[in-house]
Design an enzyme around this catalytic site. Structure first.
Site, PDB file in Angstrom:
ATOM      1  N   CYS A 134       0.822  -1.211   0.000  1.00 39.58           N
ATOM      2  CA  CYS A 134       0.000   0.000   0.000  1.00 39.58           C
ATOM      3  C   CYS A 134       0.855   1.260   0.000  1.00 39.58           C
ATOM      4  CB  CYS A 134      -0.925  -0.012   1.213  1.00 39.58           C
ATOM      5  SG  CYS A 134      -1.908   1.488   1.356  1.00 39.58           S
ATOM      6  N   CYS A 137      -0.443   4.109   2.163  1.00 42.03           N
ATOM      7  CA  CYS A 137      -0.251   3.903   3.616  1.00 42.03           C
ATOM      8  C   CYS A 137       1.217   4.132   4.008  1.00 42.03           C
ATOM      9  CB  CYS A 137      -0.604   2.476   4.034  1.00 42.03           C
ATOM     10  SG  CYS A 137      -2.107   1.830   3.334  1.00 42.03           S
ATOM     11  N   ASP A 138       2.128   3.594   3.213  1.00 50.00           N
ATOM     12  CA  ASP A 138       3.527   3.499   3.657  1.00 50.00           C
ATOM     13  C   ASP A 138       4.511   4.339   2.837  1.00 50.00           C
ATOM     14  OD1 ASP A 138       2.674   1.647   5.554  1.00 50.00           O
ATOM     15  OD2 ASP A 138       2.887  -0.021   4.161  1.00 50.00           O
TER      16      ASP A 138
END
Ligand code: NDP
Length: 311
Positions: A134, A137-138
């Site tokens: 992701c 997300c990261d």
């Protein structure tokens, strides 16, 4: 124990939209949101092809809007995970969080799909320590650094685009010499100077180092599909974007699944069990768009209402 007319399992565009239609039909649907409320769109950055957002919109914002619309229509949306279902007889007994029992006259399954992994032992070892599925997300952890994205579909190219705005360099690693992604997405990627495409390349090992309890990725070993040679890309992070697997473990042995694990439905979202419907990515290996998921949520809810009227 609680009795409901319509239980919706899952909360992506399919689940929330089923809630809108089931609510308006007076079915007072209960939606159990599952592990990732809002579904895959909540980890998608920019969405440019969902009608109604002419300037594009972030995935989380679109899901907030659909969720709120579902609540406004009357959906009873609850956090929790359906941990057991019994479709052997109607009404259907379903257990939430291993304790609460809901007895439902109809069930709409909209559990979606989750990221697929490469299956390398080293990938498993560094998952969460530099290996991710992701970018939204990261990606922030890799600002100014070098990363690789694996895959050649829309997800991989979208992740590469997103990361190219944060990272110094993005390797886009694909196993063939042509992308599967839409032409519009390919055109964007080809224009990006800091995206370096590695064609005909298969990841064979994630390389990293361990310092005490801290692990970090240092490179990715690739095998060339043509001449079988191996090479190492020095990098700091790896984003795997090689497609998805339907979330159907809970339903194995209860309803018909195809060879890939997708729920088999007809055009009305009906499964082989009368009264159990499925919508969205969990039953769609072909289109897998937010808009097609939403549409199938609508269809399943309309058919659930018809089913209740007839039974
Ligand atoms: P796809 O199945 O479309 O693509 C998966 C990619 O991963 C393919 O290029 C495939 O290679 C590659 N791949 C699969 N397995 C492996 C493996 N073991 N090792 C290396 N590479 C592998 O999945 P996506 O998640 O990209 O897209 C899913 C659906 O969602 C699609 O319909 C897509 O159009 C849609 N989508 C739409 C978006 C949008 O419109 N904004 C954004 C994101 C997704 P190969 O090509 O050789 O099979």
């Amino acid at each position: 124990m609680e009795n409901v007319k319509c239980l919706i399992i899952g909360s992506g565009p399919a689940g929330y939209t089923a809630g809108i239609y089931a609510s308006r039909a007076g079915l007072k649907p209960v939606i159990i949101e599952g592990m990732q409320p809002g579904g895959q769109l909540t980890i998608t950055s920019e969405v440019e092809n969902f009608p109604g957002y002419p300037k594009g919109q972030s995935g989380p914002n679109i899901m907030d809007d659909i969720r709120q619309q579902s609540i406004n229509a009357g959906s009873d949306i609850r956090q929790g995970l359906v941990t057991k279902v019994d479709f052997s007889q109607r009404p259907f007994h379903c257990i939430v969080d291993d304790e609460q029992e809901i007895v439902a006259e109809t069930v709409i399954i909209a559990t979606g799909a989750t990221a697929r992994w490469l299956g390398l032992e080293s990938e498993e070892q560094y998952r969460g320590f530099g290996v991710s599925a992701c970018a939204t997300c990261d990606g922030n952890f890799f600002r100014g650094r070098t990363v690789a994205v694996i895959g050649g579909g829309d997800t991989a190219l979208e992740e590469a685009m997103y990361l190219s705005n944060l990272c110094a360099k993005v390797y886009l690693v694909h196993r063939r010499d042509a992308f599967r992604a839409s032409q519009a997405m390919q055109d964007k990627v080809f224009k990006k100077e800091n995206i370096d495409i590695q064609w005909n390349s298969i990841p064979v090992e994630v390389l990293g180092e361990k310092k005490g309890f801290v692990k970090s990725v240092t490179g990715l070993k690739l095998a060339d599909t043509k001449d079988k040679s191996e090479r190492v890309l020095p990098l700091d992070g790896i984003f795997v974007a090689i497609g998805v697997t339907p979330v159907t473990e809970l339903f194995k042995g209860q309803i018909d699944l195809d060879a890939q694990g997708y729920i088999v439905t007809d055009k009305g979202g009906r499964t082989n069990v009368p009264g159990v419907f499925a919508a969205g990515d969990v039953q769609d290996p072909n289109y897998r768009q937010a808009i097609t998921a939403a549409a199938s949520g609508c269809i399943a809810a309309v058919e659930a209402e018809r089913f209740l009227n007839q039974n």
